[in-house]
Motif scaffolding. Structure first.
Motif, PDB file in Angstrom:
ATOM      1  N   UNK A  60       3.746  47.541 -20.103  1.00  0.00           N
ATOM      2  CA  UNK A  60       2.490  48.265 -19.971  1.00  0.00           C
ATOM      3  C   UNK A  60       1.857  48.190 -18.593  1.00  0.00           C
ATOM      4  N   UNK A  61       2.512  47.524 -17.655  1.00  0.00           N
ATOM      5  CA  UNK A  61       1.955  47.443 -16.309  1.00  0.00           C
ATOM      6  C   UNK A  61       3.052  47.541 -15.270  1.00  0.00           C
ATOM      7  N   UNK A  62       2.614  47.808 -14.023  1.00  0.00           N
ATOM      8  CA  UNK A  62       3.529  47.858 -12.888  1.00  0.00           C
ATOM      9  C   UNK A  62       3.366  46.630 -11.993  1.00  0.00           C
ATOM     10  N   UNK A  76      -3.023  25.878 -10.458  1.00  0.00           N
ATOM     11  CA  UNK A  76      -2.236  25.403 -11.586  1.00  0.00           C
ATOM     12  C   UNK A  76      -1.194  26.429 -12.017  1.00  0.00           C
ATOM     13  N   UNK A  77      -1.605  27.681 -12.105  1.00  0.00           N
ATOM     14  CA  UNK A  77      -0.705  28.765 -12.511  1.00  0.00           C
ATOM     15  C   UNK A  77      -0.787  29.886 -11.486  1.00  0.00           C
ATOM     16  N   UNK A  78       0.371  30.347 -11.042  1.00  0.00           N
ATOM     17  CA  UNK A  78       0.447  31.568 -10.240  1.00  0.00           C
ATOM     18  C   UNK A  78       1.624  32.372 -10.786  1.00  0.00           C
ATOM     19  N   UNK A  79       1.324  33.548 -11.310  1.00  0.00           N
ATOM     20  CA  UNK A  79       2.358  34.430 -11.845  1.00  0.00           C
ATOM     21  C   UNK A  79       2.145  35.803 -11.233  1.00  0.00           C
ATOM     22  N   UNK A  80       3.166  36.285 -10.556  1.00  0.00           N
ATOM     23  CA  UNK A  80       3.058  37.584  -9.903  1.00  0.00           C
ATOM     24  C   UNK A  80       4.337  38.369 -10.156  1.00  0.00           C
ATOM     25  N   UNK A  81       4.177  39.589 -10.638  1.00  0.00           N
ATOM     26  CA  UNK A  81       5.320  40.460 -10.899  1.00  0.00           C
ATOM     27  C   UNK A  81       4.990  41.848 -10.399  1.00  0.00           C
ATOM     28  N   UNK A  82       5.937  42.424  -9.678  1.00  0.00           N
ATOM     29  CA  UNK A  82       5.821  43.791  -9.207  1.00  0.00           C
ATOM     30  C   UNK A  82       7.043  44.539  -9.729  1.00  0.00           C
ATOM     31  N   UNK A  83       6.822  45.445 -10.673  1.00  0.00           N
ATOM     32  CA  UNK A  83       7.911  46.242 -11.227  1.00  0.00           C
ATOM     33  C   UNK A  83       7.955  47.560 -10.483  1.00  0.00           C
ATOM     34  N   UNK A 120      -3.537  45.378 -22.718  1.00  0.00           N
ATOM     35  CA  UNK A 120      -3.791  46.807 -22.520  1.00  0.00           C
ATOM     36  C   UNK A 120      -5.073  46.955 -21.732  1.00  0.00           C
ATOM     37  N   UNK A 121      -5.239  48.100 -21.090  1.00  0.00           N
ATOM     38  CA  UNK A 121      -6.437  48.291 -20.271  1.00  0.00           C
ATOM     39  C   UNK A 121      -7.687  48.485 -21.113  1.00  0.00           C
ATOM     40  N   UNK A 122      -7.528  48.732 -22.409  1.00  0.00           N
ATOM     41  CA  UNK A 122      -8.690  48.900 -23.292  1.00  0.00           C
ATOM     42  C   UNK A 122      -9.290  47.572 -23.741  1.00  0.00           C
ATOM     43  N   UNK A 148      -4.295  43.568 -12.435  1.00  0.00           N
ATOM     44  CA  UNK A 148      -3.227  44.322 -13.089  1.00  0.00           C
ATOM     45  C   UNK A 148      -3.288  45.777 -12.660  1.00  0.00           C
ATOM     46  N   UNK A 149      -2.123  46.322 -12.333  1.00  0.00           N
ATOM     47  CA  UNK A 149      -2.013  47.771 -12.179  1.00  0.00           C
ATOM     48  C   UNK A 149      -1.216  48.242 -13.385  1.00  0.00           C
ATOM     49  N   UNK A 150      -1.892  48.971 -14.272  1.00  0.00           N
ATOM     50  CA  UNK A 150      -1.247  49.445 -15.479  1.00  0.00           C
ATOM     51  C   UNK A 150      -0.276  50.565 -15.144  1.00  0.00           C
ATOM     52  N   UNK A 151       0.598  50.897 -16.094  1.00  0.00           N
ATOM     53  CA  UNK A 151       1.656  51.869 -15.818  1.00  0.00           C
ATOM     54  C   UNK A 151       1.133  53.254 -15.488  1.00  0.00           C
ATOM     55  N   UNK A 152      -0.120  53.543 -15.857  1.00  0.00           N
ATOM     56  CA  UNK A 152      -0.694  54.856 -15.511  1.00  0.00           C
ATOM     57  C   UNK A 152      -1.360  54.859 -14.141  1.00  0.00           C
ATOM     58  N   UNK A 153      -1.301  53.716 -13.437  1.00  0.00           N
ATOM     59  CA  UNK A 153      -1.860  53.615 -12.095  1.00  0.00           C
ATOM     60  C   UNK A 153      -3.256  53.026 -12.031  1.00  0.00           C
ATOM     61  N   UNK A 154      -3.918  52.847 -13.173  1.00  0.00           N
ATOM     62  CA  UNK A 154      -5.250  52.234 -13.186  1.00  0.00           C
ATOM     63  C   UNK A 154      -5.157  50.761 -12.831  1.00  0.00           C
ATOM     64  N   UNK A 155      -6.069  50.308 -11.961  1.00  0.00           N
ATOM     65  CA  UNK A 155      -6.150  48.905 -11.577  1.00  0.00           C
ATOM     66  C   UNK A 155      -7.347  48.260 -12.261  1.00  0.00           C
ATOM     67  N   UNK A 156      -7.139  47.033 -12.741  1.00  0.00           N
ATOM     68  CA  UNK A 156      -8.244  46.264 -13.325  1.00  0.00           C
ATOM     69  C   UNK A 156      -8.155  44.844 -12.811  1.00  0.00           C
TER      70      UNK A 156
END
Length: 163
Positions: A60-62, A76-83, A120-122, A148-156
């Protein structure tokens, strides 16, 4: 026994044995025009984990960038993913679990966590923070930042600091 019932019995037995003799589960190999041999049953099977690997649609995200700090450690936690179209880039540092990974190994650990979170962005900010801290097993934090950048391009962006 009369001769007609004996013939009927023999014909029926022959037909039954003939029908039982073929094994439809037997692997049959087919030769292709270039001379290679393929198994038609295998070629129809698609390994969904490979065909959808690193697909933004699954999660659901990019882009996902999470930083959680605690009293013990501000990182303590760092998690980063760029699809992206060429695959995934991932970094995962988890101090309590002594994890410090990059690339495919990091993505392999993070993907089931992301799938379980189901963000989800909702969702309300409180729910996002609760799901993320639960999945990363952080009971108390001092700082929470998630972009988060969601798959539709919205950033939150979700953030919370606790003193």
């Amino acid at each position: 026994m009369n001769k007609y019932s004996l013939k009927t019995t023999l014909i029926t037995a022959t037909l039954l044995l003939g029908a039982c003799g073929t094994n439809n589960n037997e692997d049959t190999a087919e030769e292709t025009p270039d001379g290679t041999v393929t198994n038609p049953q295998q070629s129809e099977t698609v390994d969904e984990s490979q065909s959808n690997e690193n697909s933004p649609n699954e999660l659901g995200f990019q882009y996902f960038n999470l930083n959680i700090g605690t009293l013990e450690n501000e990182n303590t936690i760092h998690a980063e993913v760029n699809l992206n179209d060429s695959g995934s880039e991932a970094i995962y540092k988890n101090v309590p679990a002594s994890t410090d990974l990059q690339g495919d190994a990091a993505y392999a650990l993070l993907e089931p966590i992301f799938a379980e979170m189901g963000l989800t962005k909702e969702m309300r900010e409180e729910e996002v923070i609760e799901r993320a801290t639960n999945e990363f097993e952080i009971n108390e934090f001092t700082n929470f930042e998630l972009e988060i950048e969601f798959e539709d391009g919205d950033n939150k962006t979700y953030s919370k600091s606790v003193e």
